[in-house]
Design a protein around this motif. Structure first.
Motif, mmCIF file in Angstrom:
data_model
loop_
_atom_site.group_PDB
_atom_site.id
_atom_site.type_symbol
_atom_site.label_atom_id
_atom_site.label_comp_id
_atom_site.label_asym_id
_atom_site.label_seq_id
_atom_site.Cartn_x
_atom_site.Cartn_y
_atom_site.Cartn_z
ATOM 1 N N GLY A 89 1.167 -1.112 0.273
ATOM 2 C CA GLY A 89 -0.251 -0.110 0.009
ATOM 3 C C GLY A 89 1.270 1.046 -0.024
ATOM 4 N N TRP A 90 1.988 1.110 0.691
ATOM 5 C CA TRP A 90 2.635 2.197 0.323
ATOM 6 C C TRP A 90 3.488 2.667 -0.378
ATOM 7 N N LEU A 91 4.162 1.644 -1.036
ATOM 8 C CA LEU A 91 4.857 1.726 -3.140
ATOM 9 C C LEU A 91 3.365 2.327 -3.610
ATOM 10 N N ALA A 92 2.483 1.874 -3.840
ATOM 11 C CA ALA A 92 1.091 2.203 -4.692
ATOM 12 C C ALA A 92 1.364 3.832 -4.481
ATOM 13 N N ALA A 93 0.722 4.188 -3.133
ATOM 14 C CA ALA A 93 0.295 5.180 -2.763
ATOM 15 C C ALA A 93 1.295 6.162 -3.021
ATOM 16 N N VAL A 94 3.090 6.151 -3.112
ATOM 17 C CA VAL A 94 4.025 6.288 -3.587
ATOM 18 C C VAL A 94 4.171 6.773 -5.124
ATOM 19 N N TRP A 95 3.873 5.745 -5.377
ATOM 20 C CA TRP A 95 3.773 5.243 -7.268
ATOM 21 C C TRP A 95 2.652 6.623 -7.747
ATOM 22 N N VAL A 96 1.841 6.568 -7.220
ATOM 23 C CA VAL A 96 1.095 7.505 -7.798
ATOM 24 C C VAL A 96 0.905 8.930 -7.216
ATOM 25 N N GLY A 97 1.657 8.767 -6.282
ATOM 26 C CA GLY A 97 2.045 10.547 -5.609
ATOM 27 C C GLY A 97 3.005 11.516 -6.700
ATOM 28 N N VAL A 98 3.865 10.317 -6.633
ATOM 29 C CA VAL A 98 5.499 10.634 -7.753
ATOM 30 C C VAL A 98 4.779 10.516 -9.440
ATOM 31 N N ALA A 99 4.084 9.413 -9.686
ATOM 32 C CA ALA A 99 4.029 9.500 -11.201
ATOM 33 C C ALA A 99 2.748 10.875 -11.935
ATOM 34 N N PHE A 100 2.366 10.927 -10.763
ATOM 35 C CA PHE A 100 0.944 11.889 -11.471
ATOM 36 C C PHE A 100 1.239 13.181 -10.795
ATOM 37 N N GLU A 101 0.548 14.283 -11.807
ATOM 38 C CA GLU A 101 0.382 15.800 -11.752
ATOM 39 C C GLU A 101 -0.952 16.413 -11.360
ATOM 40 N N LEU A 102 -1.789 16.147 -10.134
ATOM 41 C CA LEU A 102 -2.629 16.498 -10.765
ATOM 42 C C LEU A 102 -3.577 17.209 -9.747
#
Length: 348
Positions: A89-102
């Motif tokens: 869950g930590w990995l998924a949250a950071v991945w989305v937090g890094v990969a997108f600018e929204l």
């Protein structure tokens, strides 16, 4: 208050008291002052606004990991895999937090949702194996913890970074950090995750106590055979219970990735938060409100213990032993319940 509720209230308090006494004995034998040691611990947890902020921040993932364990317990399952579900869950949250600018109102919920989904999917595997092939969930979830740790480390090194040991920091639009909360707690690491954790506790309480599906989940956990004869789909409910438990654990990971650290780094070992969630759930009686209080205790122990070596001269190793003793008695609270029940029967 009836005798049953009084017993449920007294047992956790007695467990903590026994842990404190055992820790005191260890400190005295080792030549240290237990009063000074525990005074330092209390000051390190609640002594000023900074320490209070750190304690509340630390209790945030404990609430969610405790809810994950407790939800599985209440539905007849033992989810030892909360640690692994938290990590993915930590990995998924950071991945989305890094990969997108929204925009923040989209980005932050999306990152938390990704964490919940990752934790749920990780828990789906042992849930399916339990429901379909009767494979015991304890064995599978323990193994899944190690898979989560090493797969996550590989993804961090070769996908989220250029063979380094830390991902990039998440974008501000995905952050749970709050300048207001930090300013009123002397710039601690407190963030808005505590609000999410409290909402999650209400959701668990409402789902299990006030909905038909919650009653069905609890019924399956209490007696699968009776539930089957009553027309309930036992297999589907086992899978659903594990998925919901994993979602709570995944959100606990999001609190670390989006709030406390704002990134994810390669881990030499487990965080321990998922495993501590077992003791949090036991001390809290697998009750949503009890888990909040239990998480506060564990957060205070975790943060306050950092003050014991500097203020009371208690070595770090001894601090770990004292904290472990308290957790041991908390986790063994069912033995205390057994002793109280026996004393009560002999008194009649």
């Amino acid at each position: 208050m009836n005798s049953g509720r009084l017993t449920n209230f007294l047992i956790p308090l007695l467990a903590v008291l026994l842990g404190v006494i055992a820790g005191s004995i260890v400190m005295v034998i080792s030549g240290y002052d237990p009063i000074a040691g525990y005074s330092a611990l209390l000051y390190g947890a609640f002594g000023d606004s900074y320490y209070i902020g750190e304690t509340i921040r630390q209790m945030t993932p404990y609430i969610l990991s405790g809810l994950a364990v407790a939800f599985a317990f209440r539905t007849g399952l033992f989810n030892i895999g909360v640690e692994g579900q938290l990590i993915v869950g930590w990995l998924a949250a950071v991945w989305v937090g890094v990969a997108f600018e929204l925009p923040k109102f989209i980005h932050l919920p999306l990152a938390i949702l990704a964490a919940a989904l990752a934790g749920a999917l990780w828990a789906l595997i042992p849930g399916f194996l339990k429901a379909r092939f009767k494979v015991h969930e304890v064995i599978v979830t323990i193994m899944m913890n190690y898979i989560a740790l090493h797969v996550t480390n590989a993804i961090i090194r070769f996908v989220l970074s250029d063979k380094s040991y830390k991902s990039e920091e998440i974008h501000e639009s995905a952050s749970l950090r709050s300048e207001f909360l930090q300013s009123i707690t002397d710039y601690s690491t407190l963030h808005y995750g505590i609000i999410i954790a409290l909402i999650a506790a209400v959701i668990m309480w409402f789902l299990l106590e006030k909905t038909t599906k919650g009653y069905e989940l609890r019924a399956v956990g209490f007696n699968q055979h009776a539930s089957h004869y009553a027309g309930m789909n036992v297999s589907n409910n086992i899978v659903l219970a594990m998925v919901i438990s994993g979602a709570f654990a995944g959100v606990a990971g999001a609190m670390e990735g989006l709030g406390t650290f704002a990134n994810i780094s390669v881990k030499a070992g487990f965080t321990g938060v998922g495993f501590d969630g077992i003791a949090v759930a036991l001390l809290g009686g697998n009750n949503a409100f009890g888990i909040i209080l239990s998480a506060l205790l564990f957060g205070a122990l975790k943060v306050g213990a950092l003050e014991m070596p500097s203020s009371a001269g208690v070595p770090t190793e001894l601090v770990d032993i004292v904290i472990a003793l308290i957790i041991f008695f908390v986790a063994s609270s069912y033995l205390i319940r057994l002793l109280l029940t026996r004393v009560k029967k002999e008194g009649k």
